[in-house]
Design a protein around this motif. Structure first.
Motif, PDB file in Angstrom:
ATOM      1  N   GLY A  36      -9.947 -25.296   4.482  1.00 12.07           N
ATOM      2  CA  GLY A  36      -9.201 -25.258   3.266  1.00 12.07           C
ATOM      3  C   GLY A  36      -8.279 -26.452   3.083  1.00 12.07           C
ATOM      4  O   GLY A  36      -7.766 -26.923   4.419  1.00 12.07           O
ATOM      5  N   ASN A  91     -18.481 -17.485   3.363  1.00  9.44           N
ATOM      6  CA  ASN A  91     -18.419 -18.613   2.125  1.00  9.44           C
ATOM      7  C   ASN A  91     -19.686 -18.672   1.413  1.00  9.44           C
ATOM      8  O   ASN A  91     -19.662 -19.703   0.838  1.00  9.44           O
ATOM      9  CB  ASN A  91     -17.925 -19.385   3.172  1.00  9.44           C
ATOM     10  CG  ASN A  91     -16.209 -19.455   3.181  1.00  9.44           C
ATOM     11  OD1 ASN A  91     -15.606 -19.079   2.335  1.00  9.44           O
ATOM     12  ND2 ASN A  91     -15.931 -19.743   4.554  1.00  9.44           N
ATOM     13  N   ARG A  93     -11.909 -25.655  -0.259  1.00  7.26           N
ATOM     14  CA  ARG A  93     -12.491 -26.003   0.940  1.00  7.26           C
ATOM     15  C   ARG A  93     -13.193 -27.292   0.990  1.00  7.26           C
ATOM     16  O   ARG A  93     -13.957 -27.675  -0.044  1.00  7.26           O
ATOM     17  CB  ARG A  93     -13.192 -24.824   1.303  1.00  7.26           C
ATOM     18  CG  ARG A  93     -12.392 -23.611   1.556  1.00  7.26           C
ATOM     19  CD  ARG A  93     -13.542 -22.484   2.162  1.00  7.26           C
ATOM     20  NE  ARG A  93     -12.736 -21.303   2.560  1.00  7.26           N
ATOM     21  CZ  ARG A  93     -12.421 -20.322   1.937  1.00  7.26           C
ATOM     22  NH1 ARG A  93     -12.629 -20.275   0.612  1.00  7.26           N
ATOM     23  NH2 ARG A  93     -11.819 -19.383   2.482  1.00  7.26           N
TER      24      ARG A  93
END
Length: 285
Positions: free
Chosen positions: A203, A128, A188
């Protein structure tokens, strides 16, 4: 449980346990048996498969028990790492000090570089970190906190994010969030798991328990996983009626007042904002 149920359970468990090492978490068959057992109203119905309610075993995680030699250039040492371990966790178990912070593939603090295409050297379960593009990964850059080895390789740790600038896309999206697609977990939010010292991006279509397990945090207490038993009860630093949405609440003591005080069931709670979460609060209510 009858003899025929016993026999059927054993066969089902064998099918589950024979599943690929690429499968993560509780297999669909076991998950259905959990829910069926709860619907029957008895804990005995849940006891058919060994580890049914436990955290996923290492054999269920990509890589299995195969061992690889990973050489750390800065530390001038080589250690053996199982394919089911993250590089960061294995290094720490050998008293190697690697930079890290969120431990969830979010902050980029642990950025490292392999001496090979990182898609061949490791399986990176979560990435991420926006600056770590596909091109950068192919050039050897990866995140040890979420990466499990899939070959022998050498790694340089403590890499500056500035090294990723050459891999930035020519047409950046200017920070705009991509549209949701089927399978996306939604927007998220950074959730700080206080007791465990982790920051995890969760999320809006993920529950707090599963999201933690997906990145390797398997220390959160739980039992039923459907919002009924209260074993996973936790508390956040805000009004849970505003900051989370529960898929289901079957735990009587968790009423509207308790929710406003911040109590949540991580197994069914999905975030609607950022907050800190303190686990192990089952005795509070």
């Amino acid at each position: 449980m009858t003899d025929s149920q016993d026999s059927n359970t054993d066969a089902t468990c064998a099918d589950c346990d024979a599943s690929s090492a690429d499968d993560r978490g509780v297999c669909p068959t076991k998950r259905r048996r959990i829910l069926a057992g709860l619907a029957a109203g008895g804990s005995a119905a849940l006891a058919g498969c060994t580890g049914l309610l436990g955290a996923p075993g290492e054999h269920q995680i990509r890589g299995g028990d195969e061992v690889y030699d990973v050489s750390f250039a800065e530390q001038e040492t080589t250690i053996e790492i199982r394919g089911s371990q993250t590089v960061l966790r294995a290094a720490e178990e050998q008293d190697l000090s690697l930079p890290s912070d969120c431990r969830a593939g979010f902050c980029g603090v642990c950025l490292s570089r392999a001496d090979d295409d990182a898609t061949s050297a490791v399986h990176m379960a979560t990435n991420n970190y926006d600056r770590l593009t596909e091109a950068a990964v192919e050039a050897g850059y990866f995140l040890p906190c979420t990466s499990q080895p899939r070959s022998d390789f050498s790694v340089t740790t403590g890499i500056s994010p500035d090294e990723l600038e050459e891999f930035a896309p020519d047409d950046p999206d200017n920070g705009e969030e991509p549209n949701d697609e089927p399978g996306d977990v939604g927007r998220r939010h950074a959730i700080r798991y206080v007791n465990e010292g982790w920051i995890i991006p969760v999320g809006e279509r993920q529950n707090l328990l599963t999201a933690a397990e997906d990145v390797g945090l398997d220390e959160l207490p739980y039992q039923c996983r459907v919002g009924r038993c209260g074993v996973c009860l936790a508390r956040i630093d805000g009004d849970a009626t505003e900051l989370v949405e529960h898929e289901s609440i079957g735990y009587g003591p968790l009423d509207e007042d308790a929710l406003r005080e911040g109590y949540v069931l991580p197994c069914t709670a999905q975030p609607r904002g950022e907050f800190e979460l303190e686990s192990n609060r089952a005795g509070d209510l």
